[in-house]
Design a protein around this motif. Structure first.
Motif, mmCIF file in Angstrom:
data_model
loop_
_atom_site.group_PDB
_atom_site.id
_atom_site.type_symbol
_atom_site.label_atom_id
_atom_site.label_comp_id
_atom_site.label_asym_id
_atom_site.label_seq_id
_atom_site.Cartn_x
_atom_site.Cartn_y
_atom_site.Cartn_z
ATOM 1 N N MET A 1 -7.708 2.662 0.133
ATOM 2 C CA MET A 1 -6.600 1.805 -0.290
ATOM 3 C C MET A 1 -7.104 0.444 -0.767
ATOM 4 O O MET A 1 -6.549 -0.131 -1.706
ATOM 5 C CB MET A 1 -5.596 1.630 0.845
ATOM 6 N N TYR B 1 -9.180 6.116 4.789
ATOM 7 C CA TYR B 1 -7.924 5.695 4.159
ATOM 8 C C TYR B 1 -7.957 4.198 3.858
ATOM 9 O O TYR B 1 -7.564 3.764 2.767
ATOM 10 C CB TYR B 1 -6.739 6.020 5.071
ATOM 11 N N THR B 2 -8.423 3.400 4.815
ATOM 12 C CA THR B 2 -8.483 1.946 4.626
ATOM 13 C C THR B 2 -9.382 1.584 3.444
ATOM 14 O O THR B 2 -9.013 0.760 2.594
ATOM 15 C CB THR B 2 -9.011 1.261 5.901
ATOM 16 N N TRP C 1 0.946 4.084 -2.817
ATOM 17 C CA TRP C 1 0.668 5.481 -2.444
ATOM 18 C C TRP C 1 1.802 6.393 -2.905
ATOM 19 O O TRP C 1 1.555 7.484 -3.432
ATOM 20 C CB TRP C 1 0.462 5.588 -0.934
ATOM 21 N N MET D 1 -6.070 -0.801 -4.404
ATOM 22 C CA MET D 1 -5.286 -2.031 -4.554
ATOM 23 C C MET D 1 -5.966 -2.999 -5.525
ATOM 24 O O MET D 1 -5.288 -3.778 -6.221
ATOM 25 C CB MET D 1 -5.064 -2.704 -3.193
ATOM 26 N N GLN E 1 0.834 -1.206 0.000
ATOM 27 C CA GLN E 1 0.000 0.000 0.000
ATOM 28 C C GLN E 1 0.870 1.258 0.000
ATOM 29 O O GLN E 1 0.575 2.227 -0.703
ATOM 30 C CB GLN E 1 -0.931 -0.010 1.210
ATOM 31 N N GLU E 2 1.942 1.226 0.789
ATOM 32 C CA GLU E 2 2.845 2.377 0.842
ATOM 33 C C GLU E 2 3.526 2.597 -0.510
ATOM 34 O O GLU E 2 3.692 3.735 -0.958
ATOM 35 C CB GLU E 2 3.897 2.166 1.937
ATOM 36 N N GLN F 1 -5.423 12.725 -1.212
ATOM 37 C CA GLN F 1 -6.418 11.823 -0.630
ATOM 38 C C GLN F 1 -7.831 12.373 -0.803
ATOM 39 O O GLN F 1 -8.753 11.622 -1.151
ATOM 40 C CB GLN F 1 -6.130 11.591 0.852
#
Length: 345
Positions: free
Chosen positions: A335, A331-332, A215, A339, A211-212, A281
């Motif tokens: 993502m 955010y969760t 991002w 993904m 995820q990082e 975001q």
């Protein structure tokens, strides 16, 4: 204070005034599209993190368990402190002639070289203790940095008195079935559950790393249209200081030094990066129609109660606000959506 282990009571590594404890971060309100334009964020390809668990990983895990359960024994045949010694000490900090209990502790186990008591980067307190003897009290005078995050003592002269109770040696317990059984849900060193636990951890770490990576790629693809105002940067700097105060204090550092060391950028540059992330975001949430309902927040609060040991909703919200929970869920959810659109090699 810094990061050390106390046998009596663990105190916060930094003293905070009542005003600081009540301080709250206030999000900077920005019109995201005014500052940032999204680049490609769907259909990206990233290199996935490894989830492989080796025999060495299993061995390291069990050895780490032994390290975590280390004990300390007094060295009785030597009274003079040497470099890299383990010590048990009491320390008292006096500011303006008055003892400050927030910066004082007793029966503290510390390892010379770890910077347990360092506050001023120009004074190596550990070095000052070398050559002292058991029973001695070493007094060190220094001045708290002007930008120290506890404003009530920033820039003030103080006296730190360290009393050496004993020189110690660290005793690492033997790695055996008894150690594993006593400190984990497993019964033996070689039990499959140890490896399974590591596999689960590796998968979680890999998911976070992926995820990082995604991002960071999205951030690189985004274009900043204009600079943020000095007022907004200043507000974000204030937020960063509030949010990182405790962690920075734990390492005996100012927030500025902590950010510079940990993120390798100045506090102001880190604030600018945060504001850009916020804009990216916000735009992505809008593009992907991500919404969080009251029911989602209530479900997350219940998770804190059921899985993380909180007593009730009141206790959860005393630790983390509804706004913070809402932001985490956004955010969760975002993502998860991104993904699904990403290819992981």
């Amino acid at each position: 204070g810094g990061c050390a282990t106390s046998k009596s009571s663990k105190k916060a590594a930094e003293a905070t005034t009542e005003a600081a404890q009540q301080a709250k971060a206030t999000p900077v309100k920005l019109n995201a599209s005014e500052y940032v334009k999204l680049g490609q964020y769907k259909g990206l390809t990233i290199k996935g993190a490894s989830t492989k668990v080796t025999d060495q990983d299993v061995e390291d895990q069990v050895n780490e368990l032994a390290q975590d359960n280390a004990s300390y024994e007094e060295i009785k045949d030597r009274k003079t402190v040497q470099k890299d010694d383990y010590l048990n000490v009491d320390y008292t900090t006096t500011i303006n002639g008055k003892e400050n209990s927030d910066y004082s502790d007793s029966n503290l186990d510390m390892h010379l070289g770890d910077g347990n008591l360092n506050v001023d980067e120009n004074v190596d307190f550990d070095e000052k203790l070398i050559g002292a003897k058991v029973g001695d009290t070493v007094t060190i005078e220094f001045t708290f940095p002007e930008d120290y995050d506890d404003s009530s003592i920033a820039g003030k002269k103080c006296e730190l008195a360290v009393s050496i109770n004993m020189i110690e040696k660290e005793v690492i317990p033997e790695v055996n079935d008894a150690l594993v059984k006593e400190n984990t849900d497993c019964k033996t060193v070689k039990e499959k559950q140890v490896r399974d636990s590591l596999v689960s951890d590796k998968k979680s770490e890999a998911e976070q790393t992926n995820q990082e990576t995604l991002w960071n790629k999205i951030m690189d693809n985004a274009t900043q249209l204009k600079d943020f105002s000095e007022a907004d940067i200043k507000k974000e700097v204030s937020n960063i200081k509030i949010e990182n105060k405790e962690m920075a204090g734990y390492f005996g550092m100012s927030v500025s030094d902590f950010i510079e060391q940990y993120y390798e950028m100045s506090l102001e540059d880190y604030a600018k990066e945060n504001l850009k992330k916020q804009c990216v975001q916000d735009l992505l949430l809008k593009e992907n129609s991500i919404e969080i309902t009251d029911a989602d927040v209530d479900e997350e609060i219940q998770y804190y109660i059921d899985e993380l040991g909180y007593k009730d909703k009141k206790e959860v919200l005393s630790a983390i606000s509804e706004d913070e929970i809402h932001s985490e869920l956004q955010y969760t959810k975002l993502m998860d959506a991104l993904m699904k659109e990403t290819t992981i090699k």
